[in-house]
Write a protein that holds these residues in place. Structure first.
Motif, mmCIF file in Angstrom:
data_model
loop_
_atom_site.group_PDB
_atom_site.id
_atom_site.type_symbol
_atom_site.label_atom_id
_atom_site.label_comp_id
_atom_site.label_asym_id
_atom_site.label_seq_id
_atom_site.Cartn_x
_atom_site.Cartn_y
_atom_site.Cartn_z
ATOM 1 N N ARG A 266 0.658 -1.315 -0.140
ATOM 2 C CA ARG A 266 -0.063 -0.025 0.026
ATOM 3 C C ARG A 266 0.695 1.258 0.133
ATOM 4 N NH1 ARG A 266 -3.190 3.164 3.277
ATOM 5 N NH2 ARG A 266 -5.301 3.570 2.283
ATOM 6 N N ALA A 267 1.887 1.158 0.659
ATOM 7 C CA ALA A 267 2.920 2.300 0.684
ATOM 8 C C ALA A 267 3.312 2.781 -0.326
ATOM 9 C CB ALA A 267 3.960 1.944 1.952
ATOM 10 N N ASP A 268 3.843 1.662 -1.323
ATOM 11 C CA ASP A 268 4.411 2.100 -2.743
ATOM 12 C C ASP A 268 3.467 2.478 -3.611
ATOM 13 O OD1 ASP A 268 6.765 0.574 -1.697
ATOM 14 O OD2 ASP A 268 6.285 -1.342 -3.056
ATOM 15 N N ALA A 269 2.066 1.914 -3.425
ATOM 16 C CA ALA A 269 0.856 2.749 -4.009
ATOM 17 C C ALA A 269 0.756 3.932 -3.876
ATOM 18 C CB ALA A 269 -0.191 1.613 -3.945
ATOM 19 N N LEU A 270 0.702 4.325 -2.419
ATOM 20 C CA LEU A 270 0.499 5.570 -2.191
ATOM 21 C C LEU A 270 1.544 6.438 -2.820
ATOM 22 C CD1 LEU A 270 -0.859 5.077 1.514
ATOM 23 C CD2 LEU A 270 -2.122 5.925 -0.484
ATOM 24 N N ASP A 271 2.866 5.988 -2.734
ATOM 25 C CA ASP A 271 4.089 6.824 -2.993
ATOM 26 C C ASP A 271 3.734 7.192 -4.473
ATOM 27 O OD1 ASP A 271 5.530 6.930 -0.873
ATOM 28 O OD2 ASP A 271 6.892 5.161 -1.707
ATOM 29 N N ALA A 272 3.159 6.142 -5.214
ATOM 30 C CA ALA A 272 2.807 6.445 -6.742
ATOM 31 C C ALA A 272 1.939 7.573 -6.935
ATOM 32 C CB ALA A 272 2.705 5.147 -7.432
ATOM 33 N N ILE A 273 0.782 7.675 -5.981
ATOM 34 C CA ILE A 273 -0.198 8.348 -6.012
ATOM 35 C C ILE A 273 0.633 9.880 -5.770
ATOM 36 C CG2 ILE A 273 -2.191 9.499 -4.926
ATOM 37 C CD1 ILE A 273 -3.251 6.756 -4.493
ATOM 38 N N ALA A 274 1.424 9.891 -4.953
ATOM 39 C CA ALA A 274 2.181 11.414 -4.583
ATOM 40 C C ALA A 274 2.693 11.704 -5.837
ATOM 41 C CB ALA A 274 2.716 11.005 -3.489
ATOM 42 N N ALA A 275 3.359 11.051 -6.660
ATOM 43 C CA ALA A 275 4.294 11.299 -7.708
ATOM 44 C C ALA A 275 3.365 11.764 -8.816
ATOM 45 C CB ALA A 275 5.009 10.060 -8.121
ATOM 46 N N CYS A 276 2.134 11.110 -8.825
ATOM 47 C CA CYS A 276 1.139 11.472 -9.856
ATOM 48 C C CYS A 276 0.622 12.868 -9.402
ATOM 49 C CB CYS A 276 -0.137 10.700 -9.928
ATOM 50 S SG CYS A 276 0.357 9.062 -10.663
ATOM 51 N N ALA A 277 0.411 13.167 -8.355
ATOM 52 C CA ALA A 277 -0.097 14.243 -7.686
ATOM 53 C C ALA A 277 0.998 15.525 -8.249
ATOM 54 C CB ALA A 277 -0.426 14.315 -6.416
ATOM 55 N N GLU A 278 2.036 15.242 -8.003
ATOM 56 C CA GLU A 278 3.116 16.116 -8.681
ATOM 57 C C GLU A 278 3.004 16.648 -9.955
ATOM 58 O OE1 GLU A 278 7.171 14.815 -7.376
ATOM 59 O OE2 GLU A 278 6.517 14.649 -5.058
#
Ligand SMILES: [Zn+2]
Length: 99
Positions: free
Chosen positions: A61-73
């Motif tokens: 889940r943490a990896d997926a959330l990191d990806a979301i953060a990257a997308c948000a950027e």
């Protein structure tokens, strides 16, 4: 005379069509059933492809959330994560609804 012939033909056709329909219905249901099974299998495969195989897979889940953060950027917002029932990994999904 002519009208008799016409009505006789109409009657014959009605009998033929009713017999044809009755006979075809059972066959139709049989075919419809087989078609539904095939459609269901194709649908399952399509759902699986869309929900899992076509997506990036994250191990946690943490990896997926990191990806979301990257997308948000990069301006891609409104994503969330979900646990995949197919591969047990994590995928991103976009929410059509606003929170
Ligand atoms: Zn998956």
């Amino acid at each position: 005379m002519a009208s008799n012939k016409r009505s006789a033909r109409a009657k014959q056709r009605a009998e033929f069509e009713s017999g044809f329909d009755a006979g075809a219905m059972g066959d139709l249901f049989e075919r419809e059933h087989a078609r539904n099974d095939a459609l269901e299998a194709a649908h399952d495969a399509a759902v699986r492809r869309r929900a899992c195989e076509s997506k990036m897979r994250y191990a946690s889940r943490a990896d997926a959330l990191d990806a979301i953060a990257a997308c948000a950027e990069h301006g891609r917002r409104g994503l969330s994560v979900y646990r995949c029932p197919y591969c047990n990994g994590w995928h991103l999904t976009s929410h059509p609804r606003k929170p």
